[in-house]
Design an enzyme around this catalytic site. Structure first.
Site, mmCIF file in Angstrom:
data_model
loop_
_atom_site.group_PDB
_atom_site.id
_atom_site.type_symbol
_atom_site.label_atom_id
_atom_site.label_comp_id
_atom_site.label_asym_id
_atom_site.label_seq_id
_atom_site.Cartn_x
_atom_site.Cartn_y
_atom_site.Cartn_z
ATOM 1 N N PHE A 7 44.323 40.939 37.283
ATOM 2 C CA PHE A 7 43.737 41.860 38.091
ATOM 3 C C PHE A 7 44.312 43.106 38.504
ATOM 4 C CE2 PHE A 7 39.895 41.946 41.000
ATOM 5 C CZ PHE A 7 39.372 40.907 40.408
ATOM 6 N N GLN A 21 38.859 52.093 51.028
ATOM 7 C CA GLN A 21 39.097 52.037 49.203
ATOM 8 C C GLN A 21 37.467 52.190 48.664
ATOM 9 O OE1 GLN A 21 39.669 48.151 47.615
ATOM 10 N NE2 GLN A 21 41.397 48.851 46.964
ATOM 11 N N HIS A 48 36.180 51.399 45.254
ATOM 12 C CA HIS A 48 36.392 50.641 44.124
ATOM 13 C C HIS A 48 35.737 51.106 42.887
ATOM 14 C CE1 HIS A 48 35.814 47.225 41.262
ATOM 15 N NE2 HIS A 48 36.412 46.623 42.203
ATOM 16 N N LEU A 80 28.720 46.028 43.129
ATOM 17 C CA LEU A 80 30.048 45.955 42.504
ATOM 18 C C LEU A 80 30.080 45.198 41.285
ATOM 19 C CD1 LEU A 80 32.987 46.429 43.422
ATOM 20 C CD2 LEU A 80 33.062 43.892 43.644
ATOM 21 N N GLU A 98 36.500 43.586 39.144
ATOM 22 C CA GLU A 98 37.609 44.237 38.312
ATOM 23 C C GLU A 98 37.989 43.031 37.514
ATOM 24 O OE1 GLU A 98 40.492 46.344 41.111
ATOM 25 O OE2 GLU A 98 41.903 44.934 40.227
ATOM 26 N N ARG A 106 43.409 50.166 42.530
ATOM 27 C CA ARG A 106 41.721 50.990 42.540
ATOM 28 C C ARG A 106 41.943 52.267 43.019
ATOM 29 N NH1 ARG A 106 39.157 45.852 45.405
ATOM 30 N NH2 ARG A 106 39.076 44.489 43.518
ATOM 31 N N HIS A 149 33.944 50.348 49.349
ATOM 32 C CA HIS A 149 34.268 49.034 49.178
ATOM 33 C C HIS A 149 34.789 48.283 50.158
ATOM 34 C CE1 HIS A 149 34.442 45.318 46.760
ATOM 35 N NE2 HIS A 149 35.848 45.434 46.975
ATOM 36 N N GLU A 178 38.551 41.485 57.159
ATOM 37 C CA GLU A 178 38.304 42.615 56.804
ATOM 38 C C GLU A 178 38.375 43.625 58.216
ATOM 39 O OE1 GLU A 178 35.700 43.830 53.831
ATOM 40 O OE2 GLU A 178 35.933 45.911 54.238
ATOM 41 N N ARG A 204 44.377 48.441 49.080
ATOM 42 C CA ARG A 204 44.391 46.979 48.956
ATOM 43 C C ARG A 204 44.333 46.530 47.407
ATOM 44 N NH1 ARG A 204 40.629 43.010 48.033
ATOM 45 N NH2 ARG A 204 38.807 44.144 48.454
ATOM 46 N N SER A 235 42.129 40.429 49.506
ATOM 47 C CA SER A 235 41.272 40.111 50.743
ATOM 48 C C SER A 235 41.052 38.779 50.843
ATOM 49 C CB SER A 235 39.960 40.761 50.661
ATOM 50 O OG SER A 235 39.175 40.648 51.728
HETATM 51 C C1 FAD Z 1 30.420 43.010 46.505
HETATM 52 C C2 FAD Z 1 32.159 42.664 46.879
HETATM 53 C C3 FAD Z 1 32.863 41.572 46.120
HETATM 54 C C4 FAD Z 1 34.135 41.364 46.444
HETATM 55 N N1 FAD Z 1 35.095 40.784 45.547
HETATM 56 C C5 FAD Z 1 36.192 40.612 46.176
HETATM 57 C C6 FAD Z 1 37.092 39.513 45.488
HETATM 58 O O1 FAD Z 1 36.829 39.169 44.304
HETATM 59 N N2 FAD Z 1 38.198 39.276 45.940
HETATM 60 C C7 FAD Z 1 38.748 39.680 47.289
HETATM 61 O O2 FAD Z 1 39.850 39.348 47.500
HETATM 62 N N3 FAD Z 1 37.875 40.169 47.896
HETATM 63 C C8 FAD Z 1 36.809 40.705 47.425
HETATM 64 N N4 FAD Z 1 35.959 41.501 48.342
HETATM 65 C C9 FAD Z 1 36.307 41.932 49.643
HETATM 66 C C10 FAD Z 1 36.195 40.608 50.570
HETATM 67 O O3 FAD Z 1 35.045 39.740 50.150
HETATM 68 C C11 FAD Z 1 35.832 40.833 52.062
HETATM 69 O O4 FAD Z 1 36.823 41.829 52.458
HETATM 70 C C12 FAD Z 1 35.798 39.647 52.718
HETATM 71 O O5 FAD Z 1 34.868 38.815 52.258
HETATM 72 C C13 FAD Z 1 35.503 39.964 54.187
HETATM 73 O O6 FAD Z 1 35.385 38.774 54.912
HETATM 74 P P1 FAD Z 1 35.213 38.674 56.397
HETATM 75 O O7 FAD Z 1 35.559 37.190 56.675
HETATM 76 O O8 FAD Z 1 36.204 39.484 57.028
HETATM 77 O O9 FAD Z 1 33.840 39.026 56.716
HETATM 78 P P2 FAD Z 1 32.303 39.081 56.109
HETATM 79 O O10 FAD Z 1 32.363 37.978 55.204
HETATM 80 O O11 FAD Z 1 31.709 40.272 55.936
HETATM 81 O O12 FAD Z 1 31.660 38.292 57.352
HETATM 82 C C14 FAD Z 1 31.532 39.041 58.607
HETATM 83 C C15 FAD Z 1 30.653 37.957 59.675
HETATM 84 O O13 FAD Z 1 30.587 38.714 60.897
HETATM 85 C C16 FAD Z 1 29.343 38.296 61.421
HETATM 86 N N5 FAD Z 1 28.908 39.648 62.154
HETATM 87 C C17 FAD Z 1 29.409 40.939 62.044
HETATM 88 N N6 FAD Z 1 28.979 41.530 63.020
HETATM 89 C C18 FAD Z 1 28.320 40.856 64.186
HETATM 90 C C19 FAD Z 1 28.160 40.936 65.440
HETATM 91 N N7 FAD Z 1 27.709 42.004 65.754
HETATM 92 N N8 FAD Z 1 27.523 39.596 65.753
HETATM 93 C C20 FAD Z 1 27.846 38.427 65.419
HETATM 94 N N9 FAD Z 1 28.055 38.272 64.119
HETATM 95 C C21 FAD Z 1 28.463 39.515 63.418
HETATM 96 C C22 FAD Z 1 28.569 38.300 60.139
HETATM 97 O O14 FAD Z 1 27.232 37.566 60.396
HETATM 98 C C23 FAD Z 1 29.273 37.620 59.432
HETATM 99 O O15 FAD Z 1 29.158 36.351 59.598
HETATM 100 C C24 FAD Z 1 34.480 41.816 47.811
HETATM 101 C C25 FAD Z 1 33.690 42.360 48.668
HETATM 102 C C26 FAD Z 1 32.627 42.729 48.185
HETATM 103 C C27 FAD Z 1 31.631 43.648 49.089
#
Ligand code: FAD
Length: 592
Positions: free
Chosen positions: A116, A236, A238, A248, A251, A282, A363, A394, A405, A410
């Site tokens: 990666f 960031q 991507h 997306l 990568e 990136r 991203h 995040e 990053r 992540s």
């Molecule tokens: C398409 C894509 C591919 C990716 N691929 C990779 C990868 O391969 N490797 C890597 O390391 N990272 C990757 N990333 C980045 C990584 O996936 C994210 O940074 C990470 O999943 C974020 O996780 P999280 O638990 O912080 O939030 P999320 O998984 O975004 O979850 C947020 C949660 O908060 C809740 N929420 C938000 N606001 C409220 C509210 N007001 N009230 C109640 N609940 C709320 C939502 O319901 C949800 O459950 C990718 C990101 C994307 C978009």
């Protein structure tokens, strides 16, 4: 109005929230509140992998991972936190494996790993296979695995409850306010510890890989409570989103050997990053694509380049580089099934036969709610904490990613700091007293939401969003200038004013009123856009994802610092700065 009580409340059911819930629920009464059904969280969209220096294919070690992460961050990450990330990543990946996560396997049965961007062996010598993956559905597997574990552990879930406010009693957090989507009813949740894990806010920009729901709610709520937002200027892009759609393309495609080509068929990354080429970090690759397009070498002169994973092209370059490995169609079908599916479905392009049209896509938020390594939320640059308040994933900024990053850093951040957060929040809740709820704890937010429901202006939230996305993509995107960012700031403030004075929504009902809640989310996005532009304008240097045409150099003398932005009750933004923690790696020029 119903009132509930749980010792630990986790807001958000993505990877960070679920890992925190799993740990907190082992010895405290824990509830997860999520506006989405948990397995619909954006973590489920993560594709390429989760990094950990397991060394299953070739030699690797966490010190190299630390070095790459710090270098990738353009030296803005706090190195003590990066050490924790890279060391504990090994442990949590094995833990996920033991929970039953179906990783891809090496022929001898160990977790399979791939290359990666920015991940190297021996301090930058050559790319290393560090990304553990389950095909290109790694996030989906993590989310499902953690959700099952939480169910097994009797975590209380409030699914489709939209959190709209944090209740403070003086300077102590006492609970949160949420709207039950199905009924529109307001609920109060009293808690001793509250952990925010609400994910990112990619919906500030037009072309984005982020889900529609990523509107930075947790960050906006805390800003309104006078708490700071850290390093918001570092967002960031991507390099490989599907042209125009932003979806997306992992990568992992380049990790498996895919290359970027311009209109002349040149592998242009050879010019920008001679050592690791398409696997540079990136920020570097996104800028290279942007420059190729600007200089007229986009495909057919348009705003995109090609990402080529066809076996003919990949094998040509593998051979040229003296590598023994060759790939065929079957290999691509097994390693990247979802990517192939997206391209076939949305573009009518079959990546095993032809290249994919790609452009940079918004991203990932490197900045966010400032925390220490125990995920405790910081109230100021001096590092004072707000007892009982935590953030992970995040939405948080520890900071392990600094100004940029690395891919796959992540998912490990979610589980490493999710686990720490869950443990810390539970430990605090064990000894803490309940903070009493103030009188009418939902009064203020109820008035704000009723204001939106009954607003009789003429501008729909979607119009404000579209204008904001255009402004931010034009002026606070991959490249930035003083003039552009000042203009953006002014225009975003005008949109905020319109939001306050001339809004209208169509649905004034209560049941599943997304019209109302999306309007509220639009307000959040506007606030985050404003803070992003203000933080970026003040940083007169280029570092990581923040690239200024008028200040093209990194300036360690003046800007080797984290930005902390706060908004006062009158909406005025103030900026403060705090030093970066440097342990082993002194800032150097970044050469790839
Ligand atoms: C398409 C894509 C591919 C990716 N691929 C990779 C990868 O391969 N490797 C890597 O390391 N990272 C990757 N990333 C980045 C990584 O996936 C994210 O940074 C990470 O999943 C974020 O996780 P999280 O638990 O912080 O939030 P999320 O998984 O975004 O979850 C947020 C949660 O908060 C809740 N929420 C938000 N606001 C409220 C509210 N007001 N009230 C109640 N609940 C709320 C939502 O319901 C949800 O459950 C990718 C990101 C994307 C978009």
């Amino acid at each position: 109005m119903q009132t509930h009580r749980h010792e630990v409340i986790i807001v958000g059911a993505g990877g960070a929230g679920l890992m925190a819930a799993l740990y907190a629920s082992r010895n405290t009464d824990t509830a997860v509140i999520s506006k989405l059904y948990p397995t619909r969280s954006h973590t489920g969209a993560a594709q390429g992998g989760i990094s950990a220096a397991l060394g299953n294919h070739e030699e690797d070690n966490p010190d190299w991972h630390v070095y790459d992460t710090v270098k990738g961050s353009d030296y803005l990450a706090d190195q003590d936190a990066v050490e924790i990330l890279c060391r504990e990543a090994i442990d949590v990946v094995l833990e996920l494996e033991h929970m039953g996560l179906p990783f891809d396997r090496t022929p001898d049965g160990r977790i399979a790993q791939r290359r990666f961007g920015g991940h190297t062996s021996n301090f930058g010598e050559k790319p290393v296979r560090r990304a553990c993956h389950a095909a290109d559905r790694t996030g989906h597997m993590i989310l499902q695995t953690l959700y099952q574990q939480c169910i097994k552990n009797d975590v209380n879930f409030y699914d489709e409850f939209h959190v709209v406010d944090l209740i403070m009693n003086g300077d102590r957090p006492a609970g949160i306010v949420a709207i039950e989507l199905g009924t529109g009813e307001m609920h109060i949740f009293q808690a001793k510890s509250i952990l925010f894990a609400t994910g990112g806010w990619g919906k500030v920009w037009q072309i984005s890989s982020n889900a529609y729901t990523l509107t930075g709610d947790g960050n906006a709520i805390l800003l309104r409570k006078g708490l700071p937002a850290q390093d918001m200027e570092f967002y960031q892009f991507h390099p490989t989103g599907i042209f125009r759609l932003g979806i997306l393309i992992t990568e992992g495609v380049r990790g498996e050997g895919g290359v970027l080509l311009n209109d002349k068929g040149e592998r242009f990354m050879e010019r920008y990053a001679p050592t690791i080429k398409d696997l540079a970090s990136r920020d570097v690759v996104s800028r290279a694509i942007y420059l190729e397009v600007q200089e007229g070498r986009g495909i057919n002169g348009k705003g995109y380049v090609h990402l080529d994973i066809t076996p003919e092209t990949v094998n040509h370059y593998l051979q040229k580089e003296g590598e023994k490995r060759r790939i065929d169609r079957e290999y691509i079908e097994t390693k990247l099934p979802d990517i192939l599916d997206f391209c076939r479905t949305y573009l009518g392009v079959d990546p095993v036969h032809e290249p994919m049209p790609v452009q940079p896509t918004a991203h990932y938020a490197m900045g966010g709610i400032p925390t220490n390594a125990e995920t405790e939320i910081l109230a100021n640059a001096a590092g004072d904490i707000v007892p009982g308040l935590y953030a992970a994933g995040e939405c948080a900024c520890v900071s392990v990613h600094g100004a940029n990053r690395l891919g796959t850093n992540s998912l490990n951040d979610l589980v490493v700091f999710g686990r720490r957060g869950g443990l810390r929040a539970a430990e605090y809740a064990k000894d803490a007293d309940w903070v009493p709820l103030p009188d009418d704890p939902a009064g203020e937010i109820r008035a704000a939401l009723e204001g939106i429901r009954n607003a009789n202006g003429s501008t729909r939230p979607i119009e404000l969003r579209e204008r904001m996305m255009t402004i931010m993509s034009r002026d606070v995107g991959v490249f930035r200038t003083e003039e552009g960012m000042s203009r953006a700031l002014e225009e975003i403030r005008e949109l905020q004013e319109t939001f306050r004075t001339d809004l209208t929504i169509d649905d004034t009902g209560h049941i599943f009123n997304f019209d109302l809640l999306e309007a509220w989310e639009t307000g959040n996005l506007l606030d985050l856009a404003e803070v992003t532009a203000a933080s970026a304008l003040a940083r007169r240097e280029s570092r990581g994802a923040h690239s200024r045409e008028d200040f093209p150099e990194r300036d360690d003398e003046n800007f080797l610092t984290h930005t902390l932005a706060t908004v006062d009750v009158n909406g005025k933004i103030s900026l403060d700065y705090k030093p970066v923690v440097i342990t082993k790696h002194q800032p150097k020029e970044r050469v790839y």
